[in-house]
Design an enzyme around this catalytic site. Structure first.
Site, mmCIF file in Angstrom:
data_model
loop_
_atom_site.group_PDB
_atom_site.id
_atom_site.type_symbol
_atom_site.label_atom_id
_atom_site.label_comp_id
_atom_site.label_asym_id
_atom_site.label_seq_id
_atom_site.Cartn_x
_atom_site.Cartn_y
_atom_site.Cartn_z
ATOM 1 N N ASN B 106 1.130 -1.470 0.112
ATOM 2 C CA ASN B 106 0.029 0.041 0.324
ATOM 3 C C ASN B 106 1.068 1.599 0.297
ATOM 4 O O ASN B 106 -0.013 2.458 0.072
ATOM 5 C CB ASN B 106 -0.813 0.123 1.303
ATOM 6 C CG ASN B 106 -2.025 -0.842 1.501
ATOM 7 O OD1 ASN B 106 -1.404 -2.095 1.960
ATOM 8 N ND2 ASN B 106 -3.320 -1.399 0.299
ATOM 9 N N ILE B 114 1.413 6.754 0.316
ATOM 10 C CA ILE B 114 0.337 5.986 1.274
ATOM 11 C C ILE B 114 -1.556 5.874 1.109
ATOM 12 O O ILE B 114 -1.955 6.571 0.809
ATOM 13 C CB ILE B 114 0.600 6.312 2.655
ATOM 14 C CG1 ILE B 114 1.580 6.245 2.865
ATOM 15 C CG2 ILE B 114 0.023 5.053 3.569
ATOM 16 C CD1 ILE B 114 2.049 6.967 4.409
ATOM 17 N N CYS B 115 -1.751 4.405 0.321
ATOM 18 C CA CYS B 115 -3.159 4.509 0.617
ATOM 19 C C CYS B 115 -3.657 4.006 1.660
ATOM 20 O O CYS B 115 -2.905 2.420 2.297
ATOM 21 C CB CYS B 115 -2.707 2.958 -0.807
ATOM 22 S SG CYS B 115 -4.745 3.177 -0.908
ATOM 23 N N LEU B 116 -3.831 4.860 2.449
ATOM 24 C CA LEU B 116 -5.386 3.948 3.743
ATOM 25 C C LEU B 116 -5.643 4.760 3.739
ATOM 26 O O LEU B 116 -6.675 6.566 3.633
ATOM 27 C CB LEU B 116 -3.606 4.688 4.350
ATOM 28 C CG LEU B 116 -4.381 3.877 6.258
ATOM 29 C CD1 LEU B 116 -4.769 2.730 6.051
ATOM 30 C CD2 LEU B 116 -3.303 4.458 6.984
#
Lengths: 392, 178
Positions: B106, B114-116
């Site tokens: 991610n 960041i993929c959150l």
């Protein structure tokens, strides 16, 4: 989102989790009962229509004022004066700090007290400012006057005005200010004017303070009225009857005469203040109380005890209901037992009657047998007779 | 709504000065919240995470470090991240990226993005630097392979040895990268 510094670390329950400071004007959500500062939650709602804590859907209409307890708890937190760095070490409850800044703090920003001056400065600098800027302001205005007059009569170059022109001296002429002052009537009144200005400013300040208090009181009255209305709605008809508890009861005693006297008696306390406020409910209340006194407790049903609270009456009613239910129950059982007894007795009697009947029938049967036998014997001798007997 | 306006009304005794200083006051309140968060973070001593403003006097740019959680493939590694707060924080999420290259399903290996979800559409004003750092720490051990930013890493996740080789190939210790 106030920027006050708190003297003690505030209880974490009183901290808004958006701004991480004790609540300012706390607001509670009706749907999930989370509390925030009004400013914080209103801003958060402009970014997303969810509760920041549990992501449940939330709109502005779901927000209500937080409980007064929470409000008082945060309003009473002790804060430092924002001018601490400049030297004011004053601390007070948060709710009193705006007043301190406006009326007391040496470092608070206030406008100059002299009429027409728009300068804003720290309170402690005012005396110096007044002395410096306004001592010669009169000179200044004098000069301005001179300039205006100069446009009319530009040829007369040597034209002076009195330093007291600002307070009304009409003098303009060739005499220099110092020479004119010797004969100027305003010169002797100078002290009076200074005193007057000071008193005026004091009064203005007091007026401001009073106005603020009136504002506060008005908002309190408004809140109280709103709460009162809510309570009234919740209580329904009970509100009026308990409100007029004393008056209403005397009315029941003295039927017609009391009907008009009741409302005016009990309404007296309200009427004193009513001229100050729009009287929307007074009429309603009068009507309601008179209808209560005339109709409902007229006679057939025993009047409820209006002196007690709603709760007490409800408890009383419930108790009597329970009593009645028990009475009905026991009466039913008793009649059932009586019925069963009666049935038993009747059954026995029937049995005995049936036995007697049986005995009688047996006897009759015996007698008939005897008779038949006798007749049959006779029949051989006298047939016609036997026929006539059987016919019988 | 009526209730709201009436309750808001009394404190605004001097609306003029309020308007004049409101932008200044907003900036002040953001700074106040950030310094409050810094204090909380330093007092709480959460294991494996830390953060601090990059320069003195600017509370809006922070650097942080995250240690890989033990018993995960990232154990023993330390990652440096940079946090940049917008002026309307905390209503809008801060921008966060890895400064240390992080091979993770991610995380973008080159840019560090960041993929959150909580840093995007699931952001809430009640989150703080501390909660973000803790979320990132647990993200290291439990990636969301369903929506990868680094598809290679996502496909390698099931074979730890190959993943570890890739991870160590990209990783650079903190002292070197700073």
């Amino acid at each position: 989102m106030s920027l006050y510094n708190y003297v003690e670390t505030p209880n974490t329950n009183l901290v808004c989790c958006i701004c991480r400071a004790p609540f300012t004007d706390p607001i509670t959500t009706r749907t999930c009962t989370h509390t925030f500062c009004s400013e914080c939650i209103l801003r958060a709602l402009t970014h997303s229509a969810l509760c920041p804590i549990d992501r449940s859907p939330l709109s502005v209409n779901d927000l209500v004022d937080a409980s007064p307890i929470v409000r008082s708890l945060v309003d009473e937190l002790v804060v430092e004066c924002p001018h601490l760095s400049e030297g004011c070490s004053h601390t007070s409850q948060r709710q009193a700090m705006p007043l301190h800044l406006r009326d007391e703090c040496e470092y608070g920003e206030v406008g100059c007290l002299v009429d027409g001056c728009t300068e804003v400065m720290k309170r402690k600098d005012i005396p110096a400012h007044v002395e410096k800027a306004h001592a010669d302001s009169e000179m200044h205005s004098g000069e301005e006057g001179q300039e205006e007059e100069g446009s009319i009569s530009r040829t007369e170059s040597e034209e002076h005005t009195c330093p007291h022109a600002g307070i009304g001296c009409p003098y303009t002429g060739p005499l220099k200010a110092s020479e004119h002052l010797e004969s100027c009537p305003y010169e002797s009144l100078k002290g009076f004017f200074v005193m007057n200005t000071a008193r005026m400013s004091l009064l203005t300040e007091q007026n401001m303070l009073l106005r603020h208090r009136v504002d506060t009181l008005e908002s309190t009255v408004f809140t109280l009225r709103r709460e009162m209305n809510a309570a009234k709605n919740a209580l329904g008809p009970w509100f009026r009857s308990s409100y007029h508890g004393m008056g209403g009861y005397s009315v029941v005693g003295s039927e017609v005469a009391g009907a008009t006297a009741g409302p005016s008696e009990s309404g007296g306390g309200v009427d004193e203040l009513s001229p100050y406020f729009p009287s929307e409910e007074v009429g309603l209340r009068h009507r309601a109380s008179s209808s209560v006194s005339e109709g409902m407790y007229g006679g057939i049903v025993a009047p409820l005890d209006l002196g007690t609270t709603l709760e007490g009456t409800l408890v009383g009613l419930r108790e009597s209901m329970v009593g009645l239910a028990a009475g009905v129950d026991s009466a039913g059982r008793r009649s059932e037992i009586a019925l069963a007894n009666e049935t038993l007795r009747l059954g026995e009697e029937m049995m005995s009657v049936r036995a007697q009947m049986h005995g009688l029938r047996m006897q009759v049967h015996g007698m008939m047998m005897d008779r038949n036998a006798a007749l049959r014997e006779e029949g051989y001798g006298n047939f016609g007779m036997a026929g006539s007997i059987t016919k019988l | 709504m009526e209730q709201l306006t009436s309750s808001l009304a009394p404190p605004r005794a001097s609306p003029k000065s309020n308007v004049a200083s409101s932008s200044q006051q907003v900036a002040g309140s953001v700074a106040k919240r950030l310094s409050n968060e810094l204090m909380t973070l330093m007092m709480s001593s959460s294991p494996g995470i830390s953060a601090f403003p990059k320069h003195d006097g600017n509370l809006f740019e922070w650097v942080g470090t995250i240690e890989g959680p033990s018993e995960t493939i990232y154990a023993g590694l330390t990652f440096k991240i940079s946090i940049s707060f917008p002026s309307n924080y905390p209503y809008v999420a801060p921008t966060i990226k890895f400064d240390t290259p992080c091979y993770h399903p991610n995380v973008d290996i080159t840019g560090g993005a960041i993929c959150l979800d909580i840093l995007q559409d699931k952001w809430s004003a009640v989150y703080s630097v501390q909660t973000i750092l803790l979320s990132l720490q647990s993200l290291l051990g439990e990636p969301n392979n369903a929506s990868p930013l680094n598809p290679d890493a996502a496909s390698l996740w099931s074979t730890p040895t190959a993943f570890k080789t890739q991870l160590m190939k990209h990783y650079r210790p903190v002292s070197e990268s700073s």
